[in-house]
Design a protein around this motif. Structure first.
Motif, short mmCIF file in Angstrom:
data_model
loop_
_atom_site.label_atom_id
_atom_site.label_comp_id
_atom_site.label_asym_id
_atom_site.label_seq_id
_atom_site.Cartn_x
_atom_site.Cartn_y
_atom_site.Cartn_z
N SER A 19 1.16 -0.84 -0.52
CA SER A 19 -0.29 -0.04 0.19
C SER A 19 0.45 1.44 0.07
O SER A 19 2.41 1.34 0.15
CB SER A 19 -1.31 0.13 1.16
OG SER A 19 -0.08 -0.43 2.81
N SER A 20 0.45 2.37 -0.31
CA SER A 20 0.85 4.09 -0.12
C SER A 20 -0.38 4.44 0.64
O SER A 20 -1.59 4.72 0.89
CB SER A 20 1.11 4.25 -1.52
OG SER A 20 1.68 5.37 -1.67
N PRO A 21 0.94 5.26 1.38
CA PRO A 21 0.29 6.16 2.39
C PRO A 21 -0.57 8.02 0.99
O PRO A 21 -1.59 8.23 1.77
CB PRO A 21 0.82 7.03 3.18
CG PRO A 21 2.14 7.19 2.21
CD PRO A 21 2.19 6.03 1.93
N ALA A 22 -0.91 7.53 0.42
CA ALA A 22 -1.21 8.58 -0.28
C ALA A 22 -2.57 7.77 -1.38
O ALA A 22 -2.68 9.42 -1.58
CB ALA A 22 -0.11 8.58 -1.93
N ALA A 23 -2.14 6.76 -1.53
CA ALA A 23 -3.54 5.99 -2.28
C ALA A 23 -4.36 5.24 -0.71
O ALA A 23 -3.98 3.98 -1.13
CB ALA A 23 -2.68 5.41 -3.58
N THR A 24 -5.29 5.49 -0.13
CA THR A 24 -5.90 5.36 0.90
C THR A 24 -7.05 3.75 -0.17
O THR A 24 -7.41 5.09 -0.58
CB THR A 24 -6.85 7.00 0.99
OG1 THR A 24 -5.93 8.15 1.62
CG2 THR A 24 -7.63 5.91 2.15
N GLY A 25 -6.70 3.33 0.97
CA GLY A 25 -7.52 2.08 0.44
C GLY A 25 -7.04 1.33 -0.65
O GLY A 25 -7.58 0.28 -0.46
N LEU A 26 -5.90 1.52 -1.23
CA LEU A 26 -5.66 0.42 -1.99
C LEU A 26 -4.59 -0.31 -2.14
O LEU A 26 -3.83 0.51 -1.43
CB LEU A 26 -4.72 1.57 -3.80
CG LEU A 26 -6.15 2.32 -4.43
CD1 LEU A 26 -5.27 2.94 -5.34
CD2 LEU A 26 -6.85 1.68 -5.63
N MET A 27 -5.14 -1.15 -2.95
CA MET A 27 -3.59 -1.99 -1.83
C MET A 27 -3.69 -3.41 -3.16
O MET A 27 -4.39 -3.25 -4.13
CB MET A 27 -3.66 -3.21 -0.59
CG MET A 27 -4.13 -2.76 0.52
SD MET A 27 -4.73 -3.03 1.89
CE MET A 27 -3.07 -4.29 1.85
N MET A 28 -2.50 -3.68 -3.88
CA MET A 28 -1.76 -4.29 -4.65
C MET A 28 -0.78 -5.57 -4.31
O MET A 28 0.22 -5.42 -3.24
CB MET A 28 -1.22 -4.00 -5.79
CG MET A 28 -2.31 -2.78 -6.25
SD MET A 28 -1.53 -2.45 -8.47
CE MET A 28 -1.77 -3.72 -9.43
N ALA A 29 -1.25 -6.67 -4.77
CA ALA A 29 -0.36 -7.78 -4.06
C ALA A 29 -0.22 -8.93 -5.06
O ALA A 29 -1.17 -8.59 -6.46
CB ALA A 29 -0.47 -8.41 -2.83
N VAL A 30 0.68 -9.75 -4.99
CA VAL A 30 0.83 -11.06 -6.67
C VAL A 30 0.78 -11.99 -5.37
O VAL A 30 1.06 -12.23 -4.50
CB VAL A 30 2.53 -11.34 -6.62
CG1 VAL A 30 2.64 -12.67 -7.08
CG2 VAL A 30 2.70 -9.90 -7.29
N GLY A 31 -0.81 -13.13 -5.70
CA GLY A 31 -0.73 -14.22 -5.04
C GLY A 31 -1.67 -15.00 -5.49
O GLY A 31 -1.55 -14.82 -7.24
#
Length: 1462
Positions: free
Chosen positions: A1088-1100
């Motif tokens: 995640s990023s503090p600048a992009a509230t709510g967004l998360m990305m991941a490989v899974g």
């Protein structure tokens, strides 16, 4: 005061004394006038002989039409009405006298007569109740205060209002704006003429704001028709964050606005915005780490038309600052002078020399660290600049009147002068309009002596050379354009002045017949007159009924010297210091009277004429053009250059265009490019169209080839500059996010890069010698420092940084190791420096590490140094074993006072507000010691099954007032795992949060917190711990928590993949599992990023266990992990840009020639091809994740190691709009994590955030919507976690661990702050970060009464508190009215330091002031008691501040009354 007849008698008496035999033509004239009080303000009308004497004690004004020779009281202004004198800065005949009520006075004939005018409300209690227009003298703004009774006791609600007049109050006043704190015309100075004629700017209160009248509701308003039909809010591109305006000013050609930083409101910091046209505003950038810009901690000092100078308080415990000077548009500041001296009121020892561009004098504190750390007296030194603060030099040694250099005991001696922070006269400190003449009171030595021990010095060449003209401290003044100089003793009573007609070479005395203590010496503002005015206090023997103060009129015109002719003048160049002759492209000279010319200049009221002589242009006359940045002295492109329409249209590869060279002439610079030797840097150059900016809607890239593989890379935070270290020991730098690259110092071999942990603009590059390169300007300039020892090879951190003192660093090197065999005393040695490596001081040797005790949130003694130090300090350190224990030693006062804290430690860690020490016990047990102050340590208590005997542990993130700790339960290769424990708020009690958490053989754990949202974390756990111990193969599943580790859940899988197909796994055991921290090449690649509230990305992968990385795909969540969607097949690297409105991914399984990007958070993906096929290893954005430029590093089969710069800034030029008033028509939506979860509240509160609408085609940039909105909830079970030695059972209830003991209940801990009840401890404790209110209280057991007075009745408290308080209030109110505290009266304060009730406060301020008001009433009562003079009570309430430091009037010049003759 004495009448004209008394003045005449005094004059005649002096004439008799001076002319006993015959009338002589060469004797100056002296006239005395007596007054009962000294003036609070003495004001000369410019270019006239008229002077005003304002007596605020009696509320009257005296007028002189002959430069102070005679005085008459103005009868147009009733006695007691003259409260504040305000001169018109742009109309030399006009002045205003304001009363405290509604009727005020104006003169349009320099004080001869005064006319009345009315205002609807009294003037505001401010030093500037009137604001003026530079080109329309009739335009005036009036600031007043309107108060209304609230009906609560004597309460009043007050606010300020602004009115305007277009004819200097001859017309009716019209309301401008209400409520306000200040209004100004945009054209408030003669240098600021670009704004519309009628434009005004006001700091007003947003009456619809939920903050009421607090500073958070203040905004900047502007209008071009006095808010009749046109009125706008200036939001500075910050949206709702464009509030909190605390200051507004017009300085030279700059409008400066200071805002409270509402993004981090608790920091107390401010941000400055600057405009040169009142339309466009730019954020003023200070060097990172230069000190926080705090309210009342900065001063805008004298500034030129081509730069703005700001002094910032940089030492928290003392009045020491740093001076910064801006570029030509006031937006970028560079450090000019460190450790500047300032006083408590913010006045800075800095003054420019009048009429001489670029020359100024300043004082700095030579022992700033000792002053700040030990409270030592300041040692001040004086320096001079000839180039507007770009460089500073010491003053030279002065000479005496015979031309002999004054003796000095050592080579460091120089001249030092008292300056602005300690004024002793009226007006400017050093100079006047007399060209080149500068005087000062100072001393010769290592530093400045006290004023009474100083002498008087003169320079006639603008500070280049100095001579001592008197051996004591004197007041001084120039007349006749410098042809006459007058000085008077400023140390004791005197009956004469000294004057000189030959630039201070010879002096004559002039007696005036009485002994006075000089209070001020002045003349007409342009120093063209031969008449002077001396103010003084008479000695007691000379005092009479006419008054105890005197004005001495000195007229040197009767000397009857001839008027100077052409041959008596010489061309005097204002700057003759080598290398500083030209400033802003020209030399400056005056025609000045020769020092030995026996004549007077004349030309009264004619300012000295300045002549300019243009110089040949040099490199210093240029600055970086728009879209270019400075790096190592050169201007390089910040990115593709925007080009005008009509060029680069053919599409041919060879097409070129005329582009910027990267430089432009500094605006206002007059250098001549045609003179011999001139440097021309701003000519257009031919450039390839391939380097130009692409049309809107397209992306572009730039590829750079490195000569070797990359070892590491670092961005400067909040900067586009990036550093890269290669395997061939070279370092490369890009100032523009990877668009272009430059090798740093090709002659050096680099080993490592250290970024300053707390100062975003600093970095240190370690070489293979004792030389270290460092920058304090994000790489624009690099400097060298020498370390005291060699680079250590013990894997000990070389540098440690201080969180608040940017120049305080610790270096740990090695000694006696570079010898054959390794040496018998090879060891580490730590040194500290307080000046960024200029001087080093040894701390300790034989250490594992030495670090500063203070940390960013661990706010303890800033001079504390903590070392892990070996007990036996001899031998070769490489051979040390367990026989030589590692001790923890704390050294206070920079390690001068050492205290051993622990005898045997394994390690020390600092993070958040905790200092944690791993102590090795007698039985090789590992105890965790936790401290919040660096002094007192408490042993961490763990559940029974988690004793740390020989366990390894990893301290995880802490951002919610708790410590997360991973305790390793298995270290077997291939089966490493442990348990995550969570502490209470002080880090001492630990409970189990998650079992079987995955870790690797290096101790890193699959645990990561969301960067923008509190309480959300992701971890991977082993589902087969027993099997893994046998097979060495782990089966991992992912768990997520939304309540800070209180409970963990699997991640529900998406229903379909990115191709729209269902997943093979359909059982209830199917979950989404993602690869974690332990598998990353770069730990900075977070979910995640503090600048992009709510967004998360991941490989899974979706399944019962996590698949291998190459068998995984990439997933995205928009709601902080509640729901996920697969966005593309295969493993990809990802990066956030533009606060999440732009996402970029690139294949991480194989080489590729394209990236995928989306501007709608994954709804649609587009490809961008960058040419050659490259195996990408790194994909990064600026650390803030707000840029639309990305950088990739990779390996190409044809080019080797490459950097690929991706630029998406042309995708759209439309910036997103945020409108708090009309949220249905802007580009943002309000989103809360509670929308997607069962629990509506997290941490006891419901939080909502603004985020860009998914389908909007706009960029966010620096337009930040406001932060989170918070609503507290009632307490529920989710707000509680298991208490120490408890854990959740299958039913989710907290139960005691078998064989363990619960913590005892403590009455003392719960009743220490006056609580009424205390409670037994239960199996639950409230999550420390929760703010829930009421509801379930699972942590509270049986209730008990606290001992004390809680059971007393109402009548007990009535008799003990209420009745005595009422009596005191009545007494206080009676004396309050009697002693003149009521509005409309003036009194000298009693010296008590309590604030009084502000009459210009708003409603919120008034309410907040009530406790102080009641205390103020008590203070008045104390004053009454003190005035009764009860003997034993006389010293009890003694005033802390006396009469002598009190300014009677805000607008008055403070005159100091140090002593009087008894």
């Amino acid at each position: 005061m004495a009448g004209p007849l008394a003045q005449l008698r005094v004059t005649l008496f002096l004439l008799v004394l001076l002319f006993p035999l015959t009338t002589r033509a060469d004797i100056p004239l002296v006239t005395l006038s007596y007054f009962s009080t000294l003036p609070s303000k003495l004001f000369y009308f410019d270019d006239s002989t008229s002077v005003l004497w304002h007596d605020t004690a009696n509320g009257i004004v005296f007028v002189s039409e002959d430069e102070g020779k005679s005085w008459t009281q103005s009868t147009d202004i009733p006695e007691g009405e003259a409260a504040m004198l305000v001169e018109h800065p742009f109309d030399t005949k006009v002045a205003f006298m304001l009363s405290r009520k509604y009727t005020h006075y104006r003169t349009i004939n320099r004080g001869k007569t005064w006319q009345t005018f009315e205002t609807p409300i009294p003037p505001a209690l401010t030093s500037t109740p009137l604001s003026f227009h530079a080109t329309e003298p009739g335009y005036v703004l009036f600031h007043g205060t309107r108060c209304e009774n609230t009906g609560i006791w004597w309460g009043r609600e007050c606010h300020d209002e602004a009115y305007y007049s277009l004819d200097q109050f001859s017309d009716d006043l019209k309301l401008l704006l209400t409520p306000i704190t200040r209004c100004v015309f945009a054209r408030s100075t003669k240098d600021f003429l670009t704004a519309p004629e009628r434009q005004v700017l006001c700091v007003g209160i947003d009456v619809e704001s939920s903050e009421g009248h607090a500073v958070e509701s203040s905004r900047l308003y502007t209008s071009e028709d006095f808010f009749d039909t046109d009125g706008q809010i200036v939001n500075f591109g910050r949206g709702k964050q464009g509030r909190g305006v605390v200051a507004l000013g017009v300085v030279s050609k700059f409008i400066v606005v200071a805002l409270k930083d509402l993004v981090n409101p608790d920091s107390g910091e401010m941000v400055l915005y600057v405009s040169v046209d009142a339309q466009n505003w730019a954020h003023a950038r200070f060097p990172h780490g230069s000190g926080r810009l705090l309210e009342n901690a900065y001063t805008i000092v004298e500034s030129t038309t081509h730069s703005l100078a700001v002094d910032v308080l940089t030492h928290s415990r003392s009045t020491v600052g740093t001076l910064f000077v801006s570029n030509s548009n006031g937006t970028f500041f560079v450090r000019s002078l460190q450790n500047t001296n300032r006083n408590a009121e913010g006045f800075v020892d800095y003054e420019e020399i009048v009429g001489v561009e670029g020359v100024g004098l300043a004082n700095f504190v030579a022992n700033a660290e000792e002053v700040d750390g030990r409270g030592q007296e300041k040692q001040l030194r004086t320096v001079i600049t000839f180039d507007d603060g770009s460089s500073w030099d010491r003053l030279p040694l002065p000479t005496d009147l015979r031309g002999n250099e004054i003796a000095c005991p050592n080579e460091n001696c120089t001249l030092h002068l008292h300056s602005v922070s300690t004024p002793h006269n009226l007006g400017r400190i050093f100079s006047s309009p007399a060209p080149g003449f500068v005087m000062g009171v100072g001393s010769v030595g290592d530093y400045l002596l006290p004023y009474e021990e100083c002498d008087t010095f003169l320079s006639s060449d603008a500070g280049l050379h100095w001579k001592r003209v008197a051996q004591n401290a004197n007041m001084y003044e120039f007349g006749g354009q410098g042809s006459i100089i007058v000085i008077v003793d400023d140390e004791d009573y005197t009956d004469h002045v000294l004057y000189s007609y030959d630039s201070g070479t010879t002096w004559h005395d002039l007696k005036f017949g009485v002994n006075i203590r000089a209070r001020g010496l002045t003349t007409v503002p342009d120093s063209t007159s031969q008449k002077f005015l001396l103010l003084g206090t008479l000695s007691r023997k000379d005092q009479n009924d006419d008054g105890r103060h005197v004005s001495v009129f000195l007229d040197f015109a009767p000397l009857q010297k001839r008027q100077c002719g052409a041959s008596d003048f010489e061309k005097w160049y204002a700057r003759t210091a080598k290398g500083h002759e030209c400033v802003m492209g020209h030399k400056q000279y005056y025609n000045r009277r020769k020092a030995d010319a026996d004549c007077y200049v004349g030309h009264k009221f004619e300012d000295p004429i300045e002549f300019e002589e243009n110089c040949a242009c040099t490199a210093y006359d240029y600055e970086c053009d728009y879209n270019f940045v400075s790096m190592c002295g050169n201007c390089v492109a910040a990115g593709p250059e925007p080009i005008p329409s009509g060029v680069c249209t053919t599409g041919r590869e060879s097409e070129q265009y005329q582009g910027s060279s990267g430089y432009r002439l500094i605006p206002g610079n007059t250098c001549d490019k045609k003179l011999p030797g001139a440097v021309v840097k701003d000519e257009k150059v031919l450039k390839d169209c391939s380097n130009a900016a692409v049309p809107e809607g397209e992306a572009t890239h730039q590829t750079f080839q490195f000569p070797a593989p990359i070892l590491q890379h670092f961005y400067f935070k909040n900067s586009p500059t990036i550093l890269v270290q290669l395997e061939d020991h070279t370092v490369w730098q890009s100032p523009n996010e990877g668009y272009s690259w430059t090798q740093l110092h090709p002659d050096l071999r680099f080993l490592a890069i250290y970024m300053h942990a707390y100062s975003d603009d600093r970095a240190y590059i370690i070489t293979d010698s004792r030389k270290v390169l460092y920058t304090t300007s994000t790489g624009r300039d690099w400097y060298e420092l020498e370390t005291p020892t060699d680079v250590n090879t013990f894997r000990v951190a070389l540098l440690q940084f201080h969180p608040t003192r940017r120049d305080w660093i610790i270096w740990t090197g090695q000694q006696d190791c570079n010898v054959p065999g390794g040496g018998t005393s090879c060891r580490t040695t730590a040194h500290y420096s307080q000046d960024n490596g200029r001087r080093w001081y040894e701390i300790e040797n034989y250490v594992k590490q030495c670090t500063w005790g203070r940390d960013k949130n661990l706010k303890i003694d800033e001079r504390l140094i903590v070392c892990e130090s070996f007990a036996i300090k001899s031998g070769n350190m490489r051979l040390f074993g367990l026989e030589n224990p590692l001790q923890l030693v704390a050294g206070r006062d920079l390690y001068s006072q050492k205290v051993k804290l622990f005898d045997n430690v394994v390690g020390l860690a600092k993070f958040s507000e905790y200092m944690i020490v791993a102590e090795l016990g007698a039985q090789n047990t590992l105890d965790l010691q936790v401290s919040l102050d660096g002094k007192t340590f408490a042993t961490g208590l763990f559940p029974a099954e988690y004793k740390l005997d020989n366990h390894a542990y990893t301290i995880l993130e802490s951002s919610t007032d708790s410590v997360f700790l991973h305790v390793t339960m298995s270290t077997q290769w291939g089966a490493e795992y442990g348990s995550i424990l969570k502490s209470n708020s002080n880090g001492t009690y630990y409970g189990v949060s998650l079992d079987y958490a995955n870790r690797n053989d290096a101790g890193y754990v699959d645990f990561e917190k969301n960067q923008g949202l509190d309480g959300i974390a992701v971890a991977n756990v082993l589902t087969n711990p027993d099997e893994a111990l046998l097979t060495g193969k782990k089966r991992l599943q992912t768990r997520i928590t939304h309540n800070d580790g209180g409970s963990w859940k699997p991640i529900p899988p998406p229903s379909k993949d990115s191709l729209g197909q269902p997943y093979d796994c359909t059982s209830t055991k199917c979950t989404l599992n993602i690869h974690g921290y332990t598998e990353r090449r770069d730990a900075r690649a977070t979910y995640s990023s503090p600048a992009a509230t709510g967004l998360m990305m991941a490989v899974g992968s979706v399944g019962e266990a996590l698949a291998s990385y190459t068998e995984s795909d990439i997933f995205l969540t928009r709601d902080a992990g509640f729901t996920w969607e697969e966005v593309h097949k295969d493993a990809h690297m990802w990066e956030f840009g533009d606060s999440g409105s732009l996402l970029v991914i690139v294949n991480d399984e194989k080489a590729t020639d394209y990236v995928l990007f989306t501007t709608d958070e994954g709804l649609n993906w587009r490809e961008y091809h960058f040419g050659d096929t490259v195996r990408i290893n790194t994909l990064v954005n600026a650390p803030s994740d707000t840029s639309r430029k990305f950088l990739m590093f990779g390996e190409s089969s044809t080019q080797g190691t490459v950097a690929i710069h991706l630029d998406f800034t042309q995708l759209t030029k439309k910036q997103c709009k945020f409108d708090i008033e009309d949220q249905n028509n802007d580009d943002f939506e309000l989103w809360s994590p509670s929308e997607e979860r069962e629990e509506q509240c997290l941490f006891g509160r419901q939080v909502a955030y603004y985020r860009r609408l998914r389908d909007r085609n706009c960029y966010i940039g620096d337009m930040k919507p406001p932060g989170r909105l918070v609503h507290n909830c009632i307490c529920k079970r989710s707000d509680f976690e298991c208490e120490f030695n408890h854990r959740r059972n299958d039913a989710g209830e907290c139960v005691l661990v078998a064989g363990a003991e619960p913590l005892p209940s403590s009455m003392a801990d719960q009743c220490m702050n006056g609580e009424e009840f205390w409670y037994d401890r239960t199996a639950y404790r409230k999550i420390p970060f929760s703010t829930c209110e009421g509801g379930e209280q699972l942590n509270l057991g049986k209730r008990h009464d606290c001992p004390g007075l809680q059971g007393k009745s109402f009548f007990f408290w009535l008799s003990v508190i209420v009745l005595p308080a009422g009596l005191v209030s009545l007494l206080a109110y009676w004396f309050y009215k009697r002693s003149g505290h009521m509005k409309g009266t003036i009194r000298l304060p009693d010296g008590m330091t309590r604030p009084s009730l502000s009459t210009d406060a708003g409603l919120v301020d008034t309410i907040a002031s009530v406790p102080w008001y009641l205390l103020g009433l008590a203070t008045v009562a104390i004053t009454a008691i003190e005035n009764i003079r009860i003997p034993w009570l006389s010293g009890l309430f003694r005033s802390r501040r006396g009469y002598r430091t009190v300014a009677v009037d805000e607008d008055a010049q403070v005159l100091r009354f140090e002593d009087e003759e008894s």
